[in-house]
Design an enzyme around this catalytic site. Structure first.
Site, PDB file in Angstrom:
ATOM      1  N   THR A  64      -2.315   1.232  -4.552  1.00  0.00           N
ATOM      2  CA  THR A  64      -2.851   2.364  -3.805  1.00  0.00           C
ATOM      3  C   THR A  64      -4.261   2.724  -4.249  1.00  0.00           C
ATOM      4  O   THR A  64      -4.619   2.533  -5.413  1.00  0.00           O
ATOM      5  CB  THR A  64      -1.932   3.594  -3.951  1.00  0.00           C
ATOM      6  OG1 THR A  64      -2.525   4.726  -3.287  1.00  0.00           O
ATOM      7  CG2 THR A  64      -1.698   3.948  -5.420  1.00  0.00           C
ATOM      8  N   SER A  65      -5.018   3.278  -3.327  1.00  0.00           N
ATOM      9  CA  SER A  65      -6.361   3.766  -3.644  1.00  0.00           C
ATOM     10  C   SER A  65      -6.316   5.163  -4.254  1.00  0.00           C
ATOM     11  O   SER A  65      -7.344   5.681  -4.682  1.00  0.00           O
ATOM     12  CB  SER A  65      -7.222   3.793  -2.373  1.00  0.00           C
ATOM     13  OG  SER A  65      -7.412   2.491  -1.859  1.00  0.00           O
ATOM     14  N   LYS A  74     -10.400  -1.021  -2.485  1.00  0.00           N
ATOM     15  CA  LYS A  74     -10.298  -1.712  -1.212  1.00  0.00           C
ATOM     16  C   LYS A  74     -11.530  -1.373  -0.360  1.00  0.00           C
ATOM     17  O   LYS A  74     -11.989  -0.247  -0.407  1.00  0.00           O
ATOM     18  CB  LYS A  74      -9.029  -1.267  -0.471  1.00  0.00           C
ATOM     19  CG  LYS A  74      -7.737  -1.549  -1.245  1.00  0.00           C
ATOM     20  CD  LYS A  74      -6.532  -0.889  -0.546  1.00  0.00           C
ATOM     21  CE  LYS A  74      -5.268  -1.051  -1.356  1.00  0.00           C
ATOM     22  NZ  LYS A  74      -4.108  -0.375  -0.732  1.00  0.00           N
ATOM     23  N   ASP A 111      -0.131   5.168   1.024  1.00  0.00           N
ATOM     24  CA  ASP A 111      -0.360   6.097   2.131  1.00  0.00           C
ATOM     25  C   ASP A 111      -0.412   5.365   3.470  1.00  0.00           C
ATOM     26  O   ASP A 111      -1.215   4.443   3.647  1.00  0.00           O
ATOM     27  CB  ASP A 111      -1.668   6.870   1.918  1.00  0.00           C
ATOM     28  CG  ASP A 111      -1.576   7.857   0.769  1.00  0.00           C
ATOM     29  OD1 ASP A 111      -0.714   8.745   0.829  1.00  0.00           O
ATOM     30  OD2 ASP A 111      -2.365   7.736  -0.191  1.00  0.00           O
ATOM     31  N   ASP A 133       0.868  -1.165   0.000  1.00  0.00           N
ATOM     32  CA  ASP A 133       0.000   0.000   0.000  1.00  0.00           C
ATOM     33  C   ASP A 133       0.917   1.230   0.000  1.00  0.00           C
ATOM     34  O   ASP A 133       2.115   1.126   0.282  1.00  0.00           O
ATOM     35  CB  ASP A 133      -0.889  -0.033   1.251  1.00  0.00           C
ATOM     36  CG  ASP A 133      -1.661   1.240   1.450  1.00  0.00           C
ATOM     37  OD1 ASP A 133      -2.386   1.650   0.516  1.00  0.00           O
ATOM     38  OD2 ASP A 133      -1.543   1.846   2.528  1.00  0.00           O
TER      39      ASP A 133
END
Length: 220
Positions: free
Chosen positions: A110-111, A142, A19, A17
């Protein structure tokens, strides 16, 4: 750092991931989301804890606010976050650790949209991997495992052959659903986490051993 079987296992790839896991952007993200929440009459204190780890569009849709165009609002969030990278820093030791990994055996999932991800990584000094899965690469974010499954596929491995590094609840759920082993990075956690998964407070406490079989974590 907790003792766990991940230190006795060999993996074909590591998936990270972004952040909260390899960099911290909490202050910048919360500044932008606070402005947005106030503008839409959303209670800031109860709302901010829900933003981490999820795509902006999913966060906005989850609120189900009347008359709100989720795509347009998510685009506004992204533009504001790209501008504001003040205080975006690497998690201690993350950049060095990532550079120690063989190219093609690690990925970031990552989102964040790609533009924002690259902006934050540059601000924090995080290297860009050969494979990076961002918000645009999946139709559902996610806690759905689609991003992690896609990253594994692009690296030519199965999710079960990967170790996933995560920090947020939605990401932890995604990693579990992908069927991979999990390392929870606690460097940005304000409160202790209760979990059966391995935990890591700093990348400076581990190094990776590389051989023909794959990657293996070693505590130092």
């Amino acid at each position: 750092m907790s003792d766990h079987s991940v230190f006795n296992s060999t993996y074909r790839a590591f998936l990270f991931d972004m952040d909260g896991t390899v960099l911290t952007s909490i202050a910048a993200a919360e500044r932008v989301w606070t402005t947005w929440a106030v503008r839409h009459g959303v209670d800031v204190d109860s709302f901010l804890p829900t933003i981490h780890g999820a795509r902006a569009i999913d966060t906005i849709r989850r609120l189900d606010l009347p008359g709100v165009d989720a795509e347009a609002e998510a685009a506004w969030i992204t533009e504001a976050e790209v501008v504001d990278v003040d205080g975006v820093l690497e998690v201690a030791g993350a950049a060095k650790f990532l550079r120690s990994l063989p190219a093609g055996q690690w990925a970031i999932v990552t989102s964040a949209p790609r533009e924002l991800a690259l902006r934050r990584m540059a601000a924090a000094g995080i290297p860009e991997p050969d494979v990076m899965i961002t918000a645009e690469d999946v139709t559902v974010g996610k806690p759905d495992p689609a991003g992690y499954k896609l990253a594994a596929r692009r690296l030519g491995v199965e999710p079960a052959q990967c170790l996933i590094f995560e920090d947020a609840t939605v990401g932890i759920l995604a990693a579990e659903a992908a069927g991979a082993d999990l390392m929870i990075v606690t460097a940005t956690h304000e409160q202790p986490i209760e979990t059966l998964h391995a935990t890591l407070a700093s990348y400076e406490s581990v190094r990776v051993l590389v051989d023909a079989a794959g990657l293996r974590l070693h505590a130092v």
